[in-house]
Design an enzyme around this catalytic site. Structure first.
Site, PDB file in Angstrom:
ATOM      1  N   SER A  94       0.841  -1.204   0.000  1.00  0.00           N
ATOM      2  CA  SER A  94       0.000   0.000   0.000  1.00  0.00           C
ATOM      3  C   SER A  94       0.867   1.241   0.000  1.00  0.00           C
ATOM      4  O   SER A  94       0.362   2.345  -0.125  1.00  0.00           O
ATOM      5  CB  SER A  94      -0.921  -0.005   1.213  1.00  0.00           C
TER       6      SER A  94
ATOM      7  N   HIS B 194      -3.968  -4.286  -4.924  1.00  0.00           N
ATOM      8  CA  HIS B 194      -4.144  -3.614  -3.638  1.00  0.00           C
ATOM      9  C   HIS B 194      -5.562  -3.824  -3.121  1.00  0.00           C
ATOM     10  O   HIS B 194      -6.516  -3.263  -3.664  1.00  0.00           O
ATOM     11  CB  HIS B 194      -3.837  -2.121  -3.808  1.00  0.00           C
TER      12      HIS B 194
ATOM     13  N   GLU C 150      -7.374  -2.338  -6.396  1.00  0.00           N
ATOM     14  CA  GLU C 150      -6.606  -1.546  -7.351  1.00  0.00           C
ATOM     15  C   GLU C 150      -5.567  -2.470  -7.986  1.00  0.00           C
ATOM     16  O   GLU C 150      -4.839  -3.164  -7.281  1.00  0.00           O
ATOM     17  CB  GLU C 150      -5.923  -0.379  -6.644  1.00  0.00           C
TER      18      GLU C 150
ATOM     19  N   ASN D 219      -5.768   5.489  -1.449  1.00  0.00           N
ATOM     20  CA  ASN D 219      -4.947   5.946  -0.325  1.00  0.00           C
ATOM     21  C   ASN D 219      -4.479   7.383  -0.520  1.00  0.00           C
ATOM     22  O   ASN D 219      -4.341   8.137   0.441  1.00  0.00           O
ATOM     23  CB  ASN D 219      -3.732   5.028  -0.127  1.00  0.00           C
TER      24      ASN D 219
END
Ligand code: 3HC
Length: 523
Positions: free
Chosen positions: A122, A143, A155, A193
């Protein structure tokens, strides 16, 4: 469900995320090989898998037979050689580049030449990992979001070296697992994120600066922005160590000081208080919860509502629903307990409130809803600033009222305002007199970041909205939010936030200004 072109998938590292990923794959009918460093870690991984599926059984979402089948599909091992038959291996070990590189070197050695190797990182660069392997064309990022069995987004990250076929096969696998893939390039934080952590860190800084309390910020974002969890509850779920790592990685790329981890976050991590997984982070788990404050016992207030327009109408309707008598004529305000100015602009509001201050009884609370000027400016104009608070409804038809006390607000006045607003059926939170109160101060910078991301062409509107709704459980995505809330309002709030902080990243994204000038929505 199907794994597309993959039938056997390896997962290296069975911590919270790795075990969650293994569960998702096994639920999708795939044979899974789960690898850990030693027997103890393997047993902990087994515990995660049994705990998570057991919870589903207890809730009646999964039969015991189905649980047995799912667990039966996961072969656990401490030997990398057992990954030899896997067409895909997903690495989910701790976020240390050296460690990940070592894992990938080992995978490179034991896996078939045509196997695709994926990292669930991440915060690290997928490219950094890819270049140290002998098969950079077959390295992708996948992800997942926490909790992996629940959150629908994955992702899929391609580097400049990744072959299209590897990306397509992994995206097809994700779809086959009932999740939604968003395929993007390798930038720190990817989409979700990158947008989420600026907001989380800002919430931590708000706490740090004493703008509002932990509980009020969490309540505000749930009740005022409809989020499934407040920022502190979410950081505790993610793990504060992970939060720190993601922020450091995003900061290293963005050099935006909004991504420099808040001191309170670093302090908690240093103290080993990492959130739910250690039993304490911003909150304590499993022990005594904090007490809630007593609501004062106040009678149903008589409310003066000043001004015309949609907000004044919404406030009057709210009072009606709560059974409060509403006064709108300047001459009738004498028996009001609460007088709310809900004019369409700050200047009109200021003169209405100043006029009302002349006739309001002693002890009445005067509230300004204007978000375009500091409360203290409105308060000083009344001649009785001790009685004035800011009362902000981030959504005119919502249930949240944010109450701001200024340096001049009298003792007990904000408490009385909160109790009166409570009698109108509103959930109340407190903050200081700063631009955007809580909700707008937190959501508009995030919305601006999303507009900037769209403007930069990193991801399209659908991908950005999908990332936040499917990855983080937001009720609507940021691009849809901007169109719903109004781009002109976004620009106005951002200008106020910028004027107060002079933070370059808070000036409205060019894409917003451009669309406002053109009179067009983003979609
Ligand atoms: N494991 C498995 N299932 C879980 C779970 C877990 N840890 N936690 C919750 N669930 C399931 C429950 O079983 C329940 O399913 P059911 O309805 O089929 O029984 C469902 O999720 C809802 O759970 P609850 O009713 O217990 O709780 P909530 O309604 O409060 O929902 C939540 C919990 C789904 C976590 C919701 O609060 C949410 O969406 N929060 C936001 C989470 C988020 O933002 N995640 C992303 C973080 S960022 C990230 O992970 C990226 C990384 O790189 C840092």
């Amino acid at each position: 469900m199907t794994g597309g072109s993959f039938s056997r998938v390896g997962v290296v590292g069975l911590g919270t995320m790795g075990a969650g990923i293994a569960e998702v794959l096994a639920r999708g009918g795939l044979a899974v090989v789960g690898i850990e460093v030693d027997q103890d870690a393997l047993e902990r991984g087994r515990g995660h898998l049994e705990g998570s599926t057991g919870r589903a059984v207890k809730r009646g979402r999964l039969s015991e037979d189905a649980q047995r089948e799912i667990l039966g599909r996961v072969a656990l091992s401490v030997d990398f050689a057992d990954l030899g038959d896997c067409g895909l291996v997903i690495e989910a070990v701790p976020e240390r580049l050296e460690l990940k590189r070592r894992v990938f070197a080992e995978l490179d050695r034991v896996c078939r030449d045509d196997a695709v190797l994926a990292t669930n990182t991440s915060s690290l660069s997928v490219t950094d990992i890819a270049v140290t392997t002998g098969r950079p064309t077959k390295i992708v990022g996948v992800h997942f979001f926490n909790p992996a069995p629940v959150m629908k987004l994955v992702e899929v990250i391609r580097t400049v070296l990744t072959e299209p076929e590897a990306v397509e096969r992994v995206a097809a696998l994700v779809t086959g697992l009932g999740k939604t893939p968003v395929t993007i390039g390798d930038r720190a934080g990817f989409v979700a994120n990158r947008l989420l952590f600026g907001y989380l860190n800002q919430a931590a800084n708000m706490l740090e600066s004493g703008h509002a309390t932990r509980d009020d910020i969490d309540t505000a974002m749930k009740a005022g922005a409809g989020l499934p969890m407040g920022p502190f509850t979410l950081m505790d779920l993610i793990g504060l160590d992970t939060c720190l790592e993601v922020l450091e990685a995003v900061y290293a790329e963005s050099r935006d000081r909004r991504h420099a981890p808040s001191p309170v976050l670093r302090e908690l991590v240093t103290a080993g208080l990492l959130g739910r997984k250690t039993g304490r982070g911003f909150y304590a788990y499993g022990g005594a919860r904090d007490e809630t404050v007593d609501e004062a016992d106040v009678p149903q207030p008589v409310v003066g509502v000043l001004g015309t327009g949609p907000l004044a109408d919404a406030v009057a309707a709210l009072c009606d629903r709560a059974g409060s008598r509403v006064r709108t004529a300047a001459a009738d305000l004498g028996d009001c307990d609460l007088i709310i100015e809900a004019a369409q602009d700050a200047e009109a509001g200021r003169s209405l409130l100043a006029a009302a201050a002349g006739t309001a009884r002693q002890g009445a609370v005067l509230a300004t809803t204007s978000a375009a000027a500091p409360v203290i400016e409105q308060a000083m104009a009344t001649g009785r600033p001790a009685d004035v608070v800011g009362l902000h409804l981030p959504e005119a038809d919502g249930t949240l009222a944010e109450i701001a006390a200024t340096v001049a607000t009298g003792p007990g006045v904000a408490d009385r305002a909160a109790a009166l607003a409570g009698r109108l059926g509103l959930t109340t939170v407190r903050c200081r007199d700063r631009a955007g109160y809580i909700v707008d101060a937190l959501r508009f910078p995030y919305l601006n970041d999303a507009a900037a991301m769209l403007g930069a062409g990193y991801a399209d509107a659908d991908s950005i909205d999908a990332a936040m709704t499917l990855g983080c459980g937001y009720p609507t995505g940021p691009i849809a939010d901007l169109d719903r809330l109004g781009l002109d309002r976004a620009v106005a709030v951002l200008r106020a936030l910028y004027a107060e902080s002079r933070e370059p990243a808070l000036s409205p994204a060019p894409l917003l200004e451009e669309h406002v000038t053109a009179g067009r929505a983003l979609r």
